[in-house]
Design a protein around this motif. Structure first.
Motif, PDB file in Angstrom:
ATOM      1  N   VAL A 112      -2.807  17.085  12.563  1.00 42.10           N
ATOM      2  CA  VAL A 112      -2.111  16.070  13.353  1.00 42.10           C
ATOM      3  C   VAL A 112      -0.674  16.574  13.496  1.00 42.10           C
ATOM      4  N   SER A 113      -0.252  16.866  14.726  1.00 42.11           N
ATOM      5  CA  SER A 113       1.083  17.443  14.894  1.00 42.11           C
ATOM      6  C   SER A 113       1.820  16.811  16.071  1.00 42.11           C
ATOM      7  N   GLY A 114       3.101  16.606  15.861  1.00 48.77           N
ATOM      8  CA  GLY A 114       3.941  16.028  16.900  1.00 48.77           C
ATOM      9  C   GLY A 114       5.020  15.160  16.291  1.00 48.77           C
ATOM     10  N   PRO A 115       5.886  14.601  17.140  1.00 46.28           N
ATOM     11  CA  PRO A 115       7.067  13.890  16.652  1.00 46.28           C
ATOM     12  C   PRO A 115       6.797  12.639  15.815  1.00 46.28           C
ATOM     13  N   TYR A 116       5.639  12.017  15.962  1.00 44.55           N
ATOM     14  CA  TYR A 116       5.340  10.857  15.116  1.00 44.55           C
ATOM     15  C   TYR A 116       3.981  11.010  14.415  1.00 44.55           C
ATOM     16  N   ALA A 117       3.672  12.239  14.012  1.00 41.90           N
ATOM     17  CA  ALA A 117       2.421  12.522  13.289  1.00 41.90           C
ATOM     18  C   ALA A 117       2.327  11.672  12.026  1.00 41.90           C
ATOM     19  N   ARG A 118       3.439  11.513  11.343  1.00 41.59           N
ATOM     20  CA  ARG A 118       3.486  10.704  10.112  1.00 41.59           C
ATOM     21  C   ARG A 118       3.010   9.273  10.400  1.00 41.59           C
ATOM     22  N   GLU A 119       3.454   8.707  11.507  1.00 35.31           N
ATOM     23  CA  GLU A 119       3.082   7.328  11.850  1.00 35.31           C
ATOM     24  C   GLU A 119       1.613   7.213  12.243  1.00 35.31           C
ATOM     25  N   VAL A 120       1.073   8.246  12.870  1.00 32.79           N
ATOM     26  CA  VAL A 120      -0.348   8.243  13.229  1.00 32.79           C
ATOM     27  C   VAL A 120      -1.189   8.048  11.966  1.00 32.79           C
ATOM     28  N   VAL A 121      -0.862   8.770  10.922  1.00 37.10           N
ATOM     29  CA  VAL A 121      -1.603   8.678   9.656  1.00 37.10           C
ATOM     30  C   VAL A 121      -1.256   7.382   8.928  1.00 37.10           C
ATOM     31  N   ALA A 122      -0.004   6.982   8.977  1.00 39.84           N
ATOM     32  CA  ALA A 122       0.436   5.770   8.261  1.00 39.84           C
ATOM     33  C   ALA A 122      -0.299   4.520   8.730  1.00 39.84           C
ATOM     34  N   LYS A 123      -0.664   4.473  10.013  1.00 40.73           N
ATOM     35  CA  LYS A 123      -1.385   3.309  10.536  1.00 40.73           C
ATOM     36  C   LYS A 123      -2.792   3.195   9.958  1.00 40.73           C
ATOM     37  N   LEU A 124      -3.294   4.269   9.372  1.00 41.03           N
ATOM     38  CA  LEU A 124      -4.692   4.316   8.946  1.00 41.03           C
ATOM     39  C   LEU A 124      -4.897   4.401   7.438  1.00 41.03           C
ATOM     40  N   ALA A 125      -3.871   4.768   6.697  1.00 43.69           N
ATOM     41  CA  ALA A 125      -4.022   5.021   5.260  1.00 43.69           C
ATOM     42  C   ALA A 125      -3.137   4.092   4.435  1.00 43.69           C
ATOM     43  N   PRO A 126      -3.654   3.606   3.319  1.00 47.58           N
ATOM     44  CA  PRO A 126      -2.855   2.733   2.451  1.00 47.58           C
ATOM     45  C   PRO A 126      -1.923   3.545   1.543  1.00 47.58           C
ATOM     46  N   VAL A 127      -1.019   4.281   2.182  1.00 44.29           N
ATOM     47  CA  VAL A 127      -0.094   5.164   1.470  1.00 44.29           C
ATOM     48  C   VAL A 127       1.296   4.958   2.046  1.00 44.29           C
ATOM     49  N   ASP A 128       2.311   4.946   1.190  1.00 41.64           N
ATOM     50  CA  ASP A 128       3.691   4.859   1.659  1.00 41.64           C
ATOM     51  C   ASP A 128       4.081   6.216   2.230  1.00 41.64           C
ATOM     52  N   LEU A 129       4.170   6.309   3.533  1.00 35.20           N
ATOM     53  CA  LEU A 129       4.504   7.562   4.192  1.00 35.20           C
ATOM     54  C   LEU A 129       5.951   7.622   4.672  1.00 35.20           C
ATOM     55  N   HIS A 130       6.781   6.736   4.179  1.00 35.28           N
ATOM     56  CA  HIS A 130       8.204   6.773   4.534  1.00 35.28           C
ATOM     57  C   HIS A 130       8.772   8.143   4.153  1.00 35.28           C
ATOM     58  N   PRO A 131       9.641   8.708   4.986  1.00 33.79           N
ATOM     59  CA  PRO A 131      10.200  10.035   4.708  1.00 33.79           C
ATOM     60  C   PRO A 131      10.885  10.152   3.342  1.00 33.79           C
ATOM     61  N   ALA A 132      11.404   9.067   2.828  1.00 31.21           N
ATOM     62  CA  ALA A 132      12.043   9.130   1.507  1.00 31.21           C
ATOM     63  C   ALA A 132      11.011   9.291   0.390  1.00 31.21           C
ATOM     64  N   THR A 133       9.766   8.916   0.667  1.00 33.65           N
ATOM     65  CA  THR A 133       8.714   8.943  -0.340  1.00 33.65           C
ATOM     66  C   THR A 133       7.730  10.086  -0.136  1.00 33.65           C
ATOM     67  N   PHE A 134       7.367  10.346   1.094  1.00 34.46           N
ATOM     68  CA  PHE A 134       6.332  11.328   1.414  1.00 34.46           C
ATOM     69  C   PHE A 134       6.957  12.484   2.179  1.00 34.46           C
ATOM     70  N   GLN A 135       7.268  13.534   1.456  1.00 35.58           N
ATOM     71  CA  GLN A 135       7.944  14.709   2.011  1.00 35.58           C
ATOM     72  C   GLN A 135       6.936  15.823   2.301  1.00 35.58           C
ATOM     73  N   PRO A 136       7.325  16.830   3.077  1.00 32.93           N
ATOM     74  CA  PRO A 136       6.448  17.997   3.221  1.00 32.93           C
ATOM     75  C   PRO A 136       6.076  18.536   1.833  1.00 32.93           C
ATOM     76  N   GLY A 137       4.796  18.827   1.666  1.00 31.13           N
ATOM     77  CA  GLY A 137       4.282  19.290   0.382  1.00 31.13           C
ATOM     78  C   GLY A 137       3.682  18.179  -0.464  1.00 31.13           C
ATOM     79  N   THR A 138       3.899  16.913  -0.069  1.00 32.44           N
ATOM     80  CA  THR A 138       3.297  15.797  -0.805  1.00 32.44           C
ATOM     81  C   THR A 138       1.834  15.695  -0.399  1.00 32.44           C
TER      82      THR A 138
END
Length: 187
Positions: A112-138
């Motif tokens: 999943v790649s693009g400017p809001y890839a993080r949000e695409v996954v966040a809508k579907l998974a019960p995980v805190d994907l905020h940039p302060a919590t979920f960084q590259p490598g997490t």
């Protein structure tokens, strides 16, 4: 002999965020004492990346290490190299308690790649994907919609998702629909 094909056979959904089949990926589950020097050495020798810590993934191209549980790693190697990699693990781990199994054909890898890839996954998974919590490598094992999945951020605009091959179409379609809906704007 038949030719290996990925679960999604090159499927791609292109938009502001692209969801695509990452193709064939060698995946080995390795269970054992993650603190053991033999295990750590063979893993870093096979992949060329630093050993990952709890909740992390260290990847470089089609090689890497993903922390799955206190006694399990997912070892990523090129698809064609899995047999040789397992032989190398068997040789290095001889005399110790471990398990190394090829999961390559039982799993699918979706990018999943693009400017809001993080949000695409966040809508579907019960995980805190905020940039302060979920960084590259997490890395997280969780669910996407109704299916088990694992994912990690490769960089700020790319998420790699692993799921069972049997649900690859469902996971892909779910991610593609989430991408079509656009960003939420909360991350």
């Amino acid at each position: 002999m038949s030719n290996a094909v990925s679960a999604l056979n090159g499927k791609t959904a292109v938009g502001d965020v692209t969801v695509s089949d990452a193709g064939l990926q060698g995946m080995i589950t390795l269970r054992g004492d993650l603190g053991a020097k033999k295990l750590r050495t063979v893993c870093t020798d096979l992949t060329g990346v630093a050993f990952c810590e709890q909740g992390k993934a260290n990847t470089a191209g089609d090689k890497g290490l993903c922390w799955m549980s206190p006694d399990e790693l997912l070892v990523l190697v090129p698809y064609a190299d899995v047999g040789a990699a397992i032989a190398q693990i068997d040789k290095a781990m001889k005399g110790t308690h471990y398990l190394a199994e090829n999961l390559s054909d039982a799993r699918a890898l979706i990018t999943v790649s693009g400017p809001y890839a993080r949000e695409v996954v966040a809508k579907l998974a019960p995980v805190d994907l905020h940039p302060a919590t979920f960084q590259p490598g997490t890395f997280r094992r969780t669910h996407l919609g109704q299916v088990a999945a694992a994912f990690w951020m490769e960089d700020t605009d790319t998420v790699q998702v692993i799921c069972f091959r049997s649900v690859a179409d469902y996971a892909f379609d779910l991610l593609a629909e989430s991408a079509k809906a656009g960003p939420v704007g909360h991350l």
